[in-house]
Design a protein around this motif. Structure first.
Motif, PDB file in Angstrom:
ATOM      1  N   SER A 136      36.711  45.569  83.317  1.00  0.00           N
ATOM      2  CA  SER A 136      36.623  45.321  84.752  1.00  0.00           C
ATOM      3  C   SER A 136      38.017  45.098  85.336  1.00  0.00           C
ATOM      4  O   SER A 136      38.373  45.634  86.384  1.00  0.00           O
ATOM      5  CB  SER A 136      35.735  44.105  85.025  1.00  0.00           C
ATOM      6  OG  SER A 136      36.113  43.475  86.211  1.00  0.00           O
ATOM      7  N   THR A 151      30.295  42.357  82.498  1.00  0.00           N
ATOM      8  CA  THR A 151      29.765  42.697  81.173  1.00  0.00           C
ATOM      9  C   THR A 151      30.933  42.931  80.222  1.00  0.00           C
ATOM     10  O   THR A 151      30.802  42.759  79.031  1.00  0.00           O
ATOM     11  CB  THR A 151      28.882  43.961  81.233  1.00  0.00           C
ATOM     12  OG1 THR A 151      29.718  45.044  81.653  1.00  0.00           O
ATOM     13  CG2 THR A 151      27.755  43.803  82.228  1.00  0.00           C
ATOM     14  N   ASN A 193      31.549  50.138  92.913  1.00  0.00           N
ATOM     15  CA  ASN A 193      31.118  49.893  91.532  1.00  0.00           C
ATOM     16  C   ASN A 193      30.488  51.140  90.917  1.00  0.00           C
ATOM     17  O   ASN A 193      30.775  51.498  89.774  1.00  0.00           O
ATOM     18  CB  ASN A 193      30.079  48.770  91.481  1.00  0.00           C
ATOM     19  CG  ASN A 193      30.735  47.400  91.490  1.00  0.00           C
ATOM     20  OD1 ASN A 193      31.950  47.291  91.370  1.00  0.00           O
ATOM     21  ND2 ASN A 193      29.935  46.369  91.638  1.00  0.00           N
ATOM     22  N   TYR A 200      32.089  52.660  87.561  1.00  0.00           N
ATOM     23  CA  TYR A 200      31.430  52.625  86.255  1.00  0.00           C
ATOM     24  C   TYR A 200      30.702  53.936  85.925  1.00  0.00           C
ATOM     25  O   TYR A 200      29.767  53.946  85.149  1.00  0.00           O
ATOM     26  CB  TYR A 200      30.503  51.409  86.169  1.00  0.00           C
ATOM     27  CG  TYR A 200      31.270  50.113  86.349  1.00  0.00           C
ATOM     28  CD1 TYR A 200      32.154  49.676  85.365  1.00  0.00           C
ATOM     29  CD2 TYR A 200      31.179  49.365  87.518  1.00  0.00           C
ATOM     30  CE1 TYR A 200      32.895  48.511  85.525  1.00  0.00           C
ATOM     31  CE2 TYR A 200      31.920  48.195  87.691  1.00  0.00           C
ATOM     32  CZ  TYR A 200      32.774  47.789  86.689  1.00  0.00           C
ATOM     33  OH  TYR A 200      33.527  46.642  86.855  1.00  0.00           O
ATOM     34  N   LEU A 223      29.788  41.815  93.390  1.00  0.00           N
ATOM     35  CA  LEU A 223      28.323  41.699  93.450  1.00  0.00           C
ATOM     36  C   LEU A 223      27.892  40.356  94.029  1.00  0.00           C
ATOM     37  O   LEU A 223      26.846  40.254  94.662  1.00  0.00           O
ATOM     38  CB  LEU A 223      27.707  41.887  92.060  1.00  0.00           C
ATOM     39  CG  LEU A 223      27.708  43.322  91.524  1.00  0.00           C
ATOM     40  CD1 LEU A 223      27.013  43.369  90.167  1.00  0.00           C
ATOM     41  CD2 LEU A 223      27.010  44.267  92.492  1.00  0.00           C
ATOM     42  N   GLY A 252      38.871  45.342  89.123  1.00  0.00           N
ATOM     43  CA  GLY A 252      37.780  44.510  89.659  1.00  0.00           C
ATOM     44  C   GLY A 252      38.160  43.035  89.712  1.00  0.00           C
ATOM     45  O   GLY A 252      38.978  42.567  88.930  1.00  0.00           O
ATOM     46  N   THR A 253      37.546  42.318  90.674  1.00  0.00           N
ATOM     47  CA  THR A 253      37.801  40.876  90.765  1.00  0.00           C
ATOM     48  C   THR A 253      36.643  40.072  90.156  1.00  0.00           C
ATOM     49  O   THR A 253      36.748  38.870  89.977  1.00  0.00           O
ATOM     50  CB  THR A 253      37.920  40.434  92.238  1.00  0.00           C
ATOM     51  OG1 THR A 253      36.660  40.712  92.888  1.00  0.00           O
ATOM     52  CG2 THR A 253      39.025  41.159  92.964  1.00  0.00           C
ATOM     53  N   GLY A 254      35.537  40.746  89.877  1.00  0.00           N
ATOM     54  CA  GLY A 254      34.363  40.030  89.358  1.00  0.00           C
ATOM     55  C   GLY A 254      33.597  39.327  90.470  1.00  0.00           C
ATOM     56  O   GLY A 254      32.678  38.550  90.210  1.00  0.00           O
ATOM     57  N   ASP A 297      23.543  55.365  90.590  1.00  0.00           N
ATOM     58  CA  ASP A 297      24.580  56.140  89.890  1.00  0.00           C
ATOM     59  C   ASP A 297      24.046  56.690  88.572  1.00  0.00           C
ATOM     60  O   ASP A 297      22.968  56.295  88.114  1.00  0.00           O
ATOM     61  CB  ASP A 297      25.844  55.294  89.670  1.00  0.00           C
ATOM     62  CG  ASP A 297      25.629  54.119  88.736  1.00  0.00           C
ATOM     63  OD1 ASP A 297      25.243  54.333  87.568  1.00  0.00           O
ATOM     64  OD2 ASP A 297      25.842  52.968  89.165  1.00  0.00           O
TER      65      ASP A 297
HETATM   66  P1  ADP Z   1      33.867  43.810  89.157  1.00  0.00           P
HETATM   67  O1  ADP Z   1      34.973  43.523  90.091  1.00  0.00           O
HETATM   68  O2  ADP Z   1      34.142  43.391  87.752  1.00  0.00           O
HETATM   69  O3  ADP Z   1      33.325  45.201  89.268  1.00  0.00           O
HETATM   70  P2  ADP Z   1      31.342  42.948  90.318  1.00  0.00           P
HETATM   71  O4  ADP Z   1      30.868  41.601  90.737  1.00  0.00           O
HETATM   72  O5  ADP Z   1      31.400  43.987  91.359  1.00  0.00           O
HETATM   73  O6  ADP Z   1      32.741  42.749  89.619  1.00  0.00           O
HETATM   74  O7  ADP Z   1      30.414  43.466  89.133  1.00  0.00           O
HETATM   75  C1  ADP Z   1      30.164  42.589  88.048  1.00  0.00           C
HETATM   76  C2  ADP Z   1      29.968  43.375  86.775  1.00  0.00           C
HETATM   77  O8  ADP Z   1      28.750  44.111  86.835  1.00  0.00           O
HETATM   78  C3  ADP Z   1      31.041  44.402  86.494  1.00  0.00           C
HETATM   79  O9  ADP Z   1      32.151  43.844  85.836  1.00  0.00           O
HETATM   80  C4  ADP Z   1      30.304  45.396  85.593  1.00  0.00           C
HETATM   81  O10 ADP Z   1      30.289  44.882  84.277  1.00  0.00           O
HETATM   82  C5  ADP Z   1      28.878  45.335  86.117  1.00  0.00           C
HETATM   83  N1  ADP Z   1      28.556  46.418  87.065  1.00  0.00           N
HETATM   84  C6  ADP Z   1      28.534  46.355  88.410  1.00  0.00           C
HETATM   85  N2  ADP Z   1      28.135  47.503  88.963  1.00  0.00           N
HETATM   86  C7  ADP Z   1      27.907  48.364  87.929  1.00  0.00           C
HETATM   87  C8  ADP Z   1      27.458  49.731  87.844  1.00  0.00           C
HETATM   88  N3  ADP Z   1      27.171  50.460  88.924  1.00  0.00           N
HETATM   89  N4  ADP Z   1      27.328  50.258  86.593  1.00  0.00           N
HETATM   90  C9  ADP Z   1      27.597  49.521  85.491  1.00  0.00           C
HETATM   91  N5  ADP Z   1      28.014  48.235  85.503  1.00  0.00           N
HETATM   92  C10 ADP Z   1      28.172  47.651  86.715  1.00  0.00           C
END
Ligand code: ADP
Length: 264
Positions: A216, A211, A163, A167, A226, A221-223, A191
């Motif tokens: 994403s 977001t 991530n 990002y 995290l 990304g799969t969402g 980061d």
């Molecule tokens: P994704 O597969 O969309 O990255 P995550 O569950 O890993 O799904 O992250 C959820 C959301 O959190 C992301 O879509 C992004 O909007 C935000 N996000 C995660 N990590 C970061 C980061 N390091 N900087 C900015 N936004 C982030």
């Protein structure tokens, strides 16, 4: 008087029971709403790539004389969407496994050096960082130990680094640091990326929460990344946290329990 007191006690008990049942019903309703939300989300996430694959296949089938370059373009779409489907299924399976076995994972934690997890996670992400001209640094005292499930913690750390790279812009730095703090061991991934608006922070670790959905998905990304990190941290008896400033960057942290110095 005794009868009155008895009635009062029965009344209080009835009230308490009534309240408990009502609270239970409210919690069950909430759980049911979460479950159907989850099913709706999964269906939606799966339908998107499936529709794209169907559309591409139909377009190829409808035009037997399609020029080779066009056919290749559609095949690439099919391959990309199939990868996406497979990533969603992999992440859903990981989540389900961690959720189902959280108790066993916790019971079987072994005190191990955290540095090997950090090094392995950084090695996995190094090529990806280089592609994006991002400097990936790590720091961890080799003597630092904590009760961990190394493969799961590595997966969670990789998710955070992926991530951080995803990002952030070219030429920035991602730092991975593990350090003790009080009765915890922290794994921090920092980061210098685009940051996250404060209103998103409380929901960031929910399944499929993004977001910016389109961005994403475009970034592969799969969402669920995290949400997996959160479940891994909780299976370690820990938690996750995030600090972020728009335009400056983010710091995601896995809080682990430190070794119990009184044990053995
Ligand atoms: P994704 O597969 O969309 O990255 P995550 O569950 O890993 O799904 O992250 C959820 C959301 O959190 C992301 O879509 C992004 O909007 C935000 N996000 C995660 N990590 C970061 C980061 N390091 N900087 C900015 N936004 C982030």
């Amino acid at each position: 008087i005794a009868t009155l007191a008895g009635l009062a006690v029965v009344g209080v008990i009835a009230l308490v029971v009534h309240r408990s049942i009502r609270n239970l019903m409210l919690r069950l309703n909430k759980l049911e709403a979460m479950r159907s939300d989850f099913v709706a989300n999964v269906s939606h996430e799966v339908k998107t790539p499936v529709s794209a694959i169907k559309a591409a296949v139909e377009t190829i089938q409808a035009d037997p004389a399609m020029p080779r370059e066009d056919a290749e373009r559609f095949t690439k779409i099919i391959a990309r969407q199939a990868d996406r489907l497979s990533a969603i299924v992999d992440d859903l399976l990981s989540l389900a496994r961690i959720e189902q076995h959280a108790g066993e994972i916790y019971a079987e934690l072994q005190s191990e050096p955290v540095v090997s997890v950090i090094e392995a996670a950084c090695e996995t992400c190094q090529a990806h960082a280089q592609e994006k001209k991002i400097t990936l640094n790590h720091s961890c005292d080799p003597a630092l130990k904590a009760p961990i499930n190394a493969p799961l913690l590595e997966q969670a750390t990789v998710n955070l680094i992926v991530n951080a790279i995803k990002y952030s812009s070219e030429g920035t730095t991602v730092e991975v640091c593990a350090r003790p703090r009080g009765r915890e061991v922290l794994i921090e991934v920092t980061d210098e990326g685009r940051g996250i608006e404060p209103e998103h922070l409380p929901r960031l670790f929910e399944r499929f929460y993004r977001t910016d959905k389109a961005r994403s998905r475009a970034l592969g990304g799969t969402g669920l990344g995290l949400s997996i990190v959160k479940h891994v941290a909780e299976a370690h008896g820990g938690r996750v946290s995030v600090e972020s400033e728009v335009g400056r960057g983010s710091m995601f942290c896995i809080h682990l329990l430190a070794d119990d110095p009184t044990a053995k």
